[in-house]
Design an enzyme around this catalytic site. Structure first.
Site, short mmCIF file in Angstrom:
data_model
loop_
_atom_site.label_atom_id
_atom_site.label_comp_id
_atom_site.label_asym_id
_atom_site.label_seq_id
_atom_site.Cartn_x
_atom_site.Cartn_y
_atom_site.Cartn_z
N CYS A 1 -8.27 33.23 -73.77
CA CYS A 1 -8.15 34.38 -72.87
C CYS A 1 -9.14 35.45 -73.30
O CYS A 1 -9.33 35.68 -74.49
CB CYS A 1 -6.73 34.95 -72.93
N CYS B 1 3.66 33.62 -75.77
CA CYS B 1 2.30 33.29 -75.36
C CYS B 1 1.31 32.88 -76.44
O CYS B 1 0.94 33.69 -77.28
CB CYS B 1 1.74 34.60 -74.84
N CYS C 1 -1.28 40.35 -78.55
CA CYS C 1 -1.06 39.00 -77.98
C CYS C 1 -1.82 37.92 -78.74
O CYS C 1 -3.01 38.06 -79.04
CB CYS C 1 -1.48 39.00 -76.52
N GLU D 1 -0.39 25.35 -73.64
CA GLU D 1 1.05 25.17 -73.79
C GLU D 1 1.82 25.68 -72.59
O GLU D 1 1.32 26.49 -71.80
CB GLU D 1 1.51 25.89 -75.06
#
Ligand code: SAH
Length: 338
Positions: A108, A329, A115, A88
């Site tokens: 990630c 995020c 996060c 995104e």
């Protein structure tokens, strides 16, 4: 190879390797990034034979937008890549122009506790053309020029160093998208050897460090990377970077309720950055459904801010964008995965 992932110098080398003049690289760049053609055959100042050679070596696909969410001053885009992975990007409308926050990886590996992106491990790095493609696809949809770029979406840019540096070189090129280097910011969780390497990168790009805690015990709980590169090592690398580049670094600090938002934390932060050419960007936490952290009350945010300011730290509070449309995020992609 995808043509959108090729730096102009490498395209010059390609043209020389096929016995052509290297200025053709400039012509191709103008077609790609200024006239924005979608087909090599539209590059009409190149001979047919040269176009054929280009077509034999390069493709020209760009990232596909599969969903767009629009709020007043923010738009969120979900992309589907060729292997069906999703990433995104977020467009923000500021008084000074449009900025886009791009992703650098699919998933990630940094595992920061607060996060959303880290809920799914890294699948792969984004290719350079997939980074460039995020900007191009958004510019095409909105038909407006993007004037700044932050590499703060899904992923750790310094864990995909080479592609991210090539991306910056391409979008900054005077024949490319001409995004000024001072309008480009890379944000890292603190990968020390890459901070050092980045200090030698030839363009004047901004660096932001996600610090989020002033002491190791707390930072390690929030950011596992801190076990590998503790605060002292990271701050030493940042000092070295500032010394070498003479550039001011941004320290990002998310305020998490009753976790890192106390007066003690603020004072420790002041102490940690004393004398350094940095400014602190306090980030109101964007709460997510799957993670238990809460955002600090606005009065706590103000108190934290005041402590910094009274101690002569340059500090700003990040404007909140897109909390209604899950723009933090990894949040949109994460909703799609469920
Ligand atoms: N891996 C890089 C870049 C991606 S994260 C880095 O760590 O800097 C970009 C920024 O958004 C980081 O400062 C990150 O800590 C922050 N962030 C992540 N989740 C967030 C949330 N829910 N609310 C506010 N900021 C968040």
């Amino acid at each position: 190879m995808n043509l959108y992932g090729i730096k102009k110098v490498d395209l010059e080398i390609f043209f020389e390797s096929i016995g052509e003049k290297k200025f053709k690289a400039t012509q191709v760049y103008e077609w790609l990034y200024q006239k924005k053609v979608k087909d090599i055959d539209q590059m009409t100042n190149l001979k047919k034979e040269v176009r054929e050679k280009l077509k034999d070596s390069f493709s020209l696909e760009i990232s596909k937008i599969i969903q767009r969410q629009i709020d007043v001053d923010v738009e969120k885009y979900l992309f589907e890549l060729e292997d069906h992975e999703k990433i995104e990007a977020v467009l923000m409308r500021h008084s000074y122009g449009l900025s886009v926050c791009v992703s650098s990886q699919v998933g990630c590996n940094m595992g920061c506790a607060f996060c959303e992106s880290g809920r799914r491990k890294k699948v792969r790095n984004l290719e350079t053309y997939e980074l460039v493609g995020q900007i191009l696809a958004i510019e095409e949809i909105i038909n407006e020029r993007i004037s700044s770029v932050v590499i703060m979406g899904i992923g750790e840019p310094f864990d995909n160093f080479e592609h991210v540096m090539d991306f910056i070189t391409i979008i900054n090129d005077s024949k490319g998208l001409q995004i000024g280097s001072r309008h480009i910011t890379v944000s890292t969780c603190g990968i020390v050897p890459k901070i050092k390497e980045f200090a030698s990168f030839p363009l004047q790009v901004n660096l932001a460090l996600s610090l989020h805690a002033p002491r190791d015990e707390l930072r390690s709980k929030l950011m596992p990377i801190n076990h590998r590169y503790p605060i002292k090592e990271v701050m030493d690398a940042i000092k070295e970077y500032i010394e070498k580049t003479n550039r001011r670094v941004t320290i990002e600090y998310i305020l998490l309720k009753n976790v890192n938002d106390t007066k003690e934390c603020a004072l420790e932060l002041v102490h940690l950055i004393k004398g350094m050419n940095v400014y602190v960007n306090l980030i109101p936490y964007n709460e997510t459904n799957h993670i238990e952290f809460k955002k600090s009350d606005s009065s706590t945010v103000s108190e934290f801010y005041d402590v910094l300011q009274k101690n002569h730290v340059n500090v700003t509070i990040r404007r909140e964008f897109g909390s209604k449309i899950s723009a933090a995020c990894g949040q949109l992609r994460s909703e799609k995965m469920l």
